[in-house]
Scaffold this active site. Structure first.
Site, PDB file in Angstrom:
ATOM      1  N   ARG A 147     -10.207 -49.679  31.282  1.00  0.00           N
ATOM      2  CA  ARG A 147      -9.691 -48.815  30.218  1.00  0.00           C
ATOM      3  C   ARG A 147     -10.098 -47.363  30.420  1.00  0.00           C
ATOM      4  O   ARG A 147      -9.320 -46.450  30.140  1.00  0.00           O
ATOM      5  CB  ARG A 147     -10.168 -49.334  28.857  1.00  0.00           C
ATOM      6  CG  ARG A 147      -9.383 -50.540  28.395  1.00  0.00           C
ATOM      7  CD  ARG A 147      -9.983 -51.230  27.195  1.00  0.00           C
ATOM      8  NE  ARG A 147      -9.124 -52.346  26.792  1.00  0.00           N
ATOM      9  CZ  ARG A 147      -9.465 -53.288  25.925  1.00  0.00           C
ATOM     10  NH1 ARG A 147     -10.666 -53.257  25.368  1.00  0.00           N
ATOM     11  NH2 ARG A 147      -8.622 -54.251  25.617  1.00  0.00           N
ATOM     12  N   TYR A 149      -0.725 -51.188  29.747  1.00  0.00           N
ATOM     13  CA  TYR A 149      -1.641 -52.162  30.346  1.00  0.00           C
ATOM     14  C   TYR A 149      -3.102 -51.889  29.984  1.00  0.00           C
ATOM     15  O   TYR A 149      -3.442 -50.853  29.449  1.00  0.00           O
ATOM     16  CB  TYR A 149      -1.445 -52.313  31.848  1.00  0.00           C
ATOM     17  CG  TYR A 149      -1.574 -51.150  32.785  1.00  0.00           C
ATOM     18  CD1 TYR A 149      -2.190 -49.961  32.458  1.00  0.00           C
ATOM     19  CD2 TYR A 149      -1.066 -51.283  34.087  1.00  0.00           C
ATOM     20  CE1 TYR A 149      -2.309 -48.933  33.375  1.00  0.00           C
ATOM     21  CE2 TYR A 149      -1.177 -50.263  35.014  1.00  0.00           C
ATOM     22  CZ  TYR A 149      -1.799 -49.091  34.656  1.00  0.00           C
ATOM     23  OH  TYR A 149      -1.926 -48.080  35.569  1.00  0.00           O
ATOM     24  N   GLU A 150      -3.924 -52.914  30.266  1.00  0.00           N
ATOM     25  CA  GLU A 150      -5.337 -52.949  29.859  1.00  0.00           C
ATOM     26  C   GLU A 150      -5.501 -52.818  28.353  1.00  0.00           C
ATOM     27  O   GLU A 150      -6.442 -52.212  27.854  1.00  0.00           O
ATOM     28  CB  GLU A 150      -6.159 -51.868  30.582  1.00  0.00           C
ATOM     29  CG  GLU A 150      -5.962 -51.791  32.078  1.00  0.00           C
ATOM     30  CD  GLU A 150      -6.036 -53.143  32.775  1.00  0.00           C
ATOM     31  OE1 GLU A 150      -6.614 -54.093  32.212  1.00  0.00           O
ATOM     32  OE2 GLU A 150      -5.494 -53.258  33.881  1.00  0.00           O
ATOM     33  N   GLY A 151      -4.578 -53.403  27.623  1.00  0.00           N
ATOM     34  CA  GLY A 151      -4.605 -53.359  26.155  1.00  0.00           C
ATOM     35  C   GLY A 151      -3.686 -52.269  25.661  1.00  0.00           C
ATOM     36  O   GLY A 151      -4.004 -51.084  25.788  1.00  0.00           O
TER      37      GLY A 151
END
Length: 598
Positions: A296, A440-442
């Site tokens: 993140r 992406y990555e949350g």
């Protein structure tokens, strides 16, 4: 054709002057970090980014990756050679532990040079970037044997790593995960299932790929409490440490994507693949979050990176393109029109992006420094405070920098008019590449919910209160400095908006959770505005001090810092009042319309 120049002077200003990185020389890894060393490392990274990675960005986007009938993948022309040069130069192991072959330097320095690499070629930089997250997870949760087996090769860049979470039917809600793990007599597991959207899942640039895969052990509880994490190498590692038998982990397809065409985003099929449990059974998410937090921060950096290169190209075009005459009088009498850059609305675009980029660079390096302190300091209280702040600001950094990064790529494209929409100038690639970072990555909505739903009240609000205190103390300490009044007054006002919004949540979100959901994205951006304002206030204070003591050939650079800081305080920071107003409007009108009416 696009251009790129690494912002070396700005990076060094932040590291040396604003953050005072030499003050941390009592922390392991920092003792050798002198200004001369920083200058040398950052300069070499800039050269690699500008001369090796950047020339492959446009061609990599046009060519993309190719999957062959046997499941193997070929990366765009030149990628393999560029990665080999990156690897041989030791960039992947810059901040990795020395005991496994790394250089043990600060993560802060790794972050600084990471911006250049990502600006120059986001797709290519993702291959070693994903490996960094896998390395972090194995360091934290792997056994001694696993560390010895995988880390030296991964840190050397001979092997790369991935993270495998998402399945066709589940993304954010990992409790729905179906991939299964069957225990074997030798202590290994047979992993079966399909994962999608796996960045760098298969490629031709490394001898082995170490997949970290979430799966559920047979008989484990349903939901997230029954998920475990496994190391699943592309090739089973032999006793002598070399890649051996091909594992049952194959690329079924390459996703057809809007952007990052040079990165092989794969559908990965696991058919009785041999895997090894990492960490504790049924506690896989704890281990995976080590990777995700690392990722993140890296994704937030991507938002800044794309914004920076889009800005540089917009500035170059605005200086050269002749369109219309200045509202305040002709500026180029020897030409038939004035350059775009004289027009106020073009200045609005460029100054907005510039103010974001420079404060976001400070924010990412400030955050990376918190990470170094949290993981390396020998002072327990210092580690705790840094870790609290790191956990709090990670969703802010990821969400705000990628939202704004995409917005600014679009704004920079707009400067080109129709020429930004065609492929000739390369601006559409920055828009397309920037878009994935919000997802992406949350996805950023999840980052906002994480901030409001978990981080805000964690440990009785200890982290957010520490942030409020740090910013408030800065304002109080500089209250008597007339040169700082414009900055501290604006910052204090925005901090009041953030504190009031926080109190509103505490009073109105417990009994009515939809209030938290309705205001979470605005709260994330309100927090980001304040933190970026804090960065600008710190930079303004530093610039004034350097100017007062004799700036030499840096005078123009420092004066421009103050002008950009003032622009941020006058024209961007007042947005905190709007964000606060939206939060305090609650969720009633948002949730009133029946679902069938949409």
């Amino acid at each position: 054709m696009p251009i790129y120049k690494a912002p070396v002077e700005d990076t060094l200003f932040i590291l040396n002057d604003v953050l005072g990185i030499e003050r941390y020389n009592n922390i392991p890894g920092f003792s050798d970090v002198t200004p001369d060393m920083l200058d040398a490392i950052v300069g070499e990274a800039a050269k690699l980014a500008e001369e090796v990675l950047f020339p492959l960005n446009l061609s990599g986007d046009q060519e993309g990756c190719v999957r062959h009938p046997d499941g193997s993948v070929t990366t765009p022309k030149g990628f393999k050679e560029a990665y080999e040069l990156y690897r041989e130069s030791g960039w992947l192991g810059l901040a990795a532990p020395e005991e496994f072959g790394g250089q043990g330097l600060p993560y802060t320095l790794h972050t600084a040079i990471g911006e250049y690499m990502s600006s120059a070629n986001m797709s290519l930089t993702m291959y070693p970037g994903l490996t960094q997250g896998a390395i972090a997870a194995i360091i934290e949760h792997g056994t001694d044997e696993q560390r010895a087996t995988y880390l030296p090769k991964m840190i050397a860049g001979e092997w790369t790593g991935t993270m495998n979470l998402t399945e066709p039917h589940c993304g954010t809600d990992l409790g729905l995960l179906r991939s299964k793990a069957v225990p074997q007599p030798d202590g290994s597991y047979k992993i079966s299932g399909q994962k999608i959207f796996i960045s760098a899942g298969e490629h031709d640039m490394a001898d082995n790929i170490i997949h970290l895969v979430l799966a559920r052990i047979e008989g484990a509880p349903e939901g997230t409490k029954g998920i475990s994490l496994f190391i699943v190498p592309k090739f089973i590692v032999e006793a002598d440490g070399t890649p051996g038998t091909r594992n049952g982990a194959t690329c079924g397809a390459i996703e057809h994507k809007m952007g990052i065409h040079g990165n092989s985003t794969c559908v990965m099929n696991y058919d009785d693949a041999t895997g090894y449990l990492i960490g504790t059974a049924n506690r896989g998410l704890n281990a995976m979050f080590i990777m995700m937090n690392e990722a993140r921060l890296g994704v937030g950096l991507q938002g800044l990176s794309v914004s920076e290169i889009a800005y540089q190209n917009a500035v170059a075009y605005a200086r050269e393109r002749l369109q219309g005459r200045s509202l305040s009088g002709i500026k180029a009498p020897d030409k038939k029109a004035d350059p775009l850059i004289v027009h106020p609305d073009i200045r609005r675009v460029l100054m907005t992006i510039r103010a974001f980029n420079e404060s976001s660079r400070a924010f990412t390096l400030w955050t990376a420094l918190k990470s170094d302190v949290a993981h390396r300091s020998e002072d327990e209280a210092e580690r705790q405070t840094a870790d609290d702040l790191l956990g709090l600001v990670t969703p802010i950094l990821k969400g705000v920098l990628t939202d704004r990064g995409f917005d600014h790529a679009v704004m920079a494209q707009q400067v080109f008019g129709g020429h930004g929409y065609i492929e000739e100038h390369g601006m559409s690639q920055y828009v397309r590449d920037a878009r994935i970072a919000m997802i992406y990555e949350g996805a950023n909505g999840i980052q906002a919910l994480d901030l409001v739903g978990r981080k805000l009240g964690l440990n009785g609000g200890r982290a957010v209160m520490a942030l409020f205190k740090e910013i408030g103390d800065f304002c109080d300490e500089n209250r008597g400095d007339e040169q700082m009044t414009a900055y501290t007054n604006a910052l204090k006002k925005s901090l009041n908006d953030l504190q009031s919004a926080s109190m509103w949540f505490m009073s109105n979100a417990m009994a009515k959770p939809d209030n938290a959901g309705a205001g979470s994205t605005d709260y994330m951006h309100l927090s980001g505005l304040v933190v970026l304002g804090y960065m600008w206030a710190k930079m303004a204070k530093t610039a004034q001090g350097l100017l007062a003591s004799g700036a030499g050939d840096r005078e123009d650079f420092l004066k421009n810092k103050l002008l950009t800081a003032t622009f941020y305080m006058d024209r961007i920071l007042p947005e905190t009042a709007l964000r606060r107003s939206r939060i305090e409007a609650g969720s009633d009108t948002l949730m009133a319309l029946d679902a069938a009416a949409f």
